[in-house]
Every structure is written in C-alpha cells, then in structure tokens.
Design a protein around this motif. Sequence first.
Motif, short mmCIF file in Angstrom:
data_model
loop_
_atom_site.label_atom_id
_atom_site.label_comp_id
_atom_site.label_asym_id
_atom_site.label_seq_id
_atom_site.Cartn_x
_atom_site.Cartn_y
_atom_site.Cartn_z
N LYS A 61 27.42 80.83 47.56
CA LYS A 61 26.70 80.90 48.85
C LYS A 61 27.02 82.13 49.66
O LYS A 61 28.04 81.82 50.56
CB LYS A 61 26.94 79.50 49.54
CG LYS A 61 26.43 78.28 48.89
CD LYS A 61 26.14 77.16 49.59
CE LYS A 61 25.35 75.94 48.98
NZ LYS A 61 25.36 74.63 49.97
N PHE A 135 33.58 79.84 54.10
CA PHE A 135 32.63 78.81 54.33
C PHE A 135 32.04 79.17 55.90
O PHE A 135 32.89 79.46 56.69
CB PHE A 135 33.12 77.33 54.39
CG PHE A 135 31.64 76.21 54.36
CD1 PHE A 135 31.03 76.25 53.55
CD2 PHE A 135 31.82 75.79 55.46
CE1 PHE A 135 29.75 75.49 53.75
CE2 PHE A 135 30.63 74.93 55.96
CZ PHE A 135 29.63 74.83 54.89
N TRP A 136 30.73 79.26 55.91
CA TRP A 136 30.28 79.47 57.15
C TRP A 136 28.86 78.64 57.52
O TRP A 136 27.98 78.76 56.68
CB TRP A 136 29.92 80.94 57.27
CG TRP A 136 29.54 81.37 58.60
CD1 TRP A 136 28.08 81.39 59.24
CD2 TRP A 136 30.38 82.09 59.83
NE1 TRP A 136 28.05 81.70 60.39
CE2 TRP A 136 29.29 82.34 60.92
CE3 TRP A 136 31.62 82.31 59.80
CZ2 TRP A 136 29.74 82.94 62.04
CZ3 TRP A 136 31.89 82.92 60.88
CH2 TRP A 136 31.09 83.17 62.03
N GLN A 137 29.02 77.57 58.40
CA GLN A 137 27.82 76.97 58.96
C GLN A 137 27.73 77.07 60.21
O GLN A 137 28.69 76.59 61.18
CB GLN A 137 28.17 75.26 58.49
CG GLN A 137 27.02 74.51 58.71
CD GLN A 137 27.32 73.01 58.43
OE1 GLN A 137 26.94 72.75 57.25
NE2 GLN A 137 27.78 71.93 59.39
N ASP A 138 26.67 77.52 60.99
CA ASP A 138 26.32 77.79 62.39
C ASP A 138 25.81 76.41 62.80
O ASP A 138 25.14 75.46 62.05
CB ASP A 138 25.44 78.80 62.59
CG ASP A 138 25.77 79.60 63.84
OD1 ASP A 138 26.61 78.79 64.64
OD2 ASP A 138 25.42 80.56 63.98
N ARG A 140 23.47 74.02 64.59
CA ARG A 140 21.90 73.85 64.73
C ARG A 140 21.78 72.55 65.87
O ARG A 140 22.16 71.68 65.53
CB ARG A 140 21.23 73.53 63.54
CG ARG A 140 21.37 74.66 62.64
CD ARG A 140 20.61 74.45 61.10
NE ARG A 140 20.68 75.65 60.27
CZ ARG A 140 20.19 75.56 58.94
NH1 ARG A 140 19.70 74.30 58.39
NH2 ARG A 140 20.54 76.50 58.16
N GLN A 150 23.63 70.03 63.63
CA GLN A 150 24.44 70.30 62.42
C GLN A 150 25.74 71.10 62.94
O GLN A 150 25.42 72.27 63.90
CB GLN A 150 23.77 71.15 61.74
CG GLN A 150 24.53 71.70 60.53
CD GLN A 150 23.81 73.04 59.77
OE1 GLN A 150 23.36 72.45 58.71
NE2 GLN A 150 23.98 74.06 60.06
N SER A 153 30.81 74.89 61.56
CA SER A 153 31.95 74.77 60.32
C SER A 153 32.47 76.25 59.96
O SER A 153 31.61 76.94 59.40
CB SER A 153 31.42 73.80 59.53
OG SER A 153 32.69 73.55 58.49
N THR A 177 35.78 71.88 61.52
CA THR A 177 34.42 71.38 61.51
C THR A 177 34.22 70.73 62.93
O THR A 177 35.00 69.68 63.07
CB THR A 177 33.89 70.73 60.59
OG1 THR A 177 33.83 71.25 59.23
CG2 THR A 177 32.44 70.19 60.98
#
Length: 218
Positions: A61, A135-138, A140, A150, A153, A177
């Motif tokens: 990813k 890991f990169w989750q923005d 939402r 969301q 994280s 997170t």
Amino acid sequence: MKRLFPLLILCVFALGALSGCASKSDIVKLPRPSGKIAVAGFTNPVFNWELLAGYLPHEGKPIKKDILQELDAKMVGVLSKHGVTAFARPAITRQCQEIEVFENLGGRREAAFAYWVKVGQCMSADYILVPQILFWQDLRGMQKADFNIQPASVIIDLYLIDVNNRRIIRRFHYDETQQPLTENMLEAGTFFKRGGKWVTAMQLADEALETGLMELGL
C-alpha cells in the motif's frame, strides 16, 4: 452517586492531563552525534524486506509522493528548530538514494541495512538519519464530530545509523491512532493538547517528528 460521577470524570481528565505533561518532560535527550549527518528523504516501504526492523501492518500500500515530500520539508524544519544546522538535506541525500541499489546480500533485511550504509558512504557522512513511514491513514469526516469518523493513524520509524561502524545506534518508533476520549480516558491529556478535536495524519506526523528527533538527540 449521580453527583459523584461528574467529579470522577474530572479527576480522570486531570490525571490524563498530568500524565500527558509527564510524558513530555520525561523525554530522554541523548547527546547530539558528533560528525557529518546526512538526512535521507522519507521512504515508504511497501514490503517487509525493505524495513530495517519490524513489520508492515499492510503490505503493498504505497503512499502519495507529495506526502513524502511534505514530510521531508517538515523534517528539515524540526531539525532547524532544534538547532541542528550542519546536515545534508533530504533533497541532496536523495541523489545518493537514487544511485545506490539493493543488492542480493543473503537475507533481504541485511540488504536493506547495507543499502542505507552505502547511501551514507556515498554522502561521505558519519551518520545517516533514515525516516520510514510504514502506515498512513488520514482523517475522514468532521473534525469536531464523534460519529462516522475514520481517525487518523500513522506509523513512523526513525533510524540513526553509524555509517563508519555499520550499526544502528538509535531508533524511534511512533505508532498512533487517535481514539475518542470516551474510549480512552487515560489519554485525556493528549486529547486536550490536540485542541479537543480530531486531528489529521500530518498533525500526528508533526508529533512524531518533534518527539522522535528529540529522543534521537537531534
């Protein structure tokens, strides 16, 4: 009992705030490395064998290139704010990153480490700072809402490698997170420090760089 509940909540908030302050003051600042430091550009390993340690939560990813570039700029800004000025910037070190290649040296993780030593040697550096984002989750959703969210994280590793002695001398691991206050009262101090709202992944990265570089002595 109903009257005691609000008081209990306030006590938990206070303890959380105190623990947040303590964690900041307890940061260990190691002696600053003496010698030429090269700062590598942020990389985004997509396979476990590209890592210097640990494992990816999800392989394959990739992260957008503009995020890596923004992180490079933030790294330079934090180093400058900390008074670190004599270092080769990521824009220069990337030239050596593009020249050097992974080689088949037996174990793949050994090849990854050897690659970064070669980049440091290419830069004629005594030390090389290697930042990796795993890991990169923005965020939402609405920043001030507690539903349909969301949370941001981020997982970031910072490695300081002694190029001449070919060894990792310092490592900082950040895995965060954001959680709602209702799910983790013990993090009340951190929650209020962030303005009592949901933050973005880039804001978490700011925290990682500020704390991580201090812990590495930079």
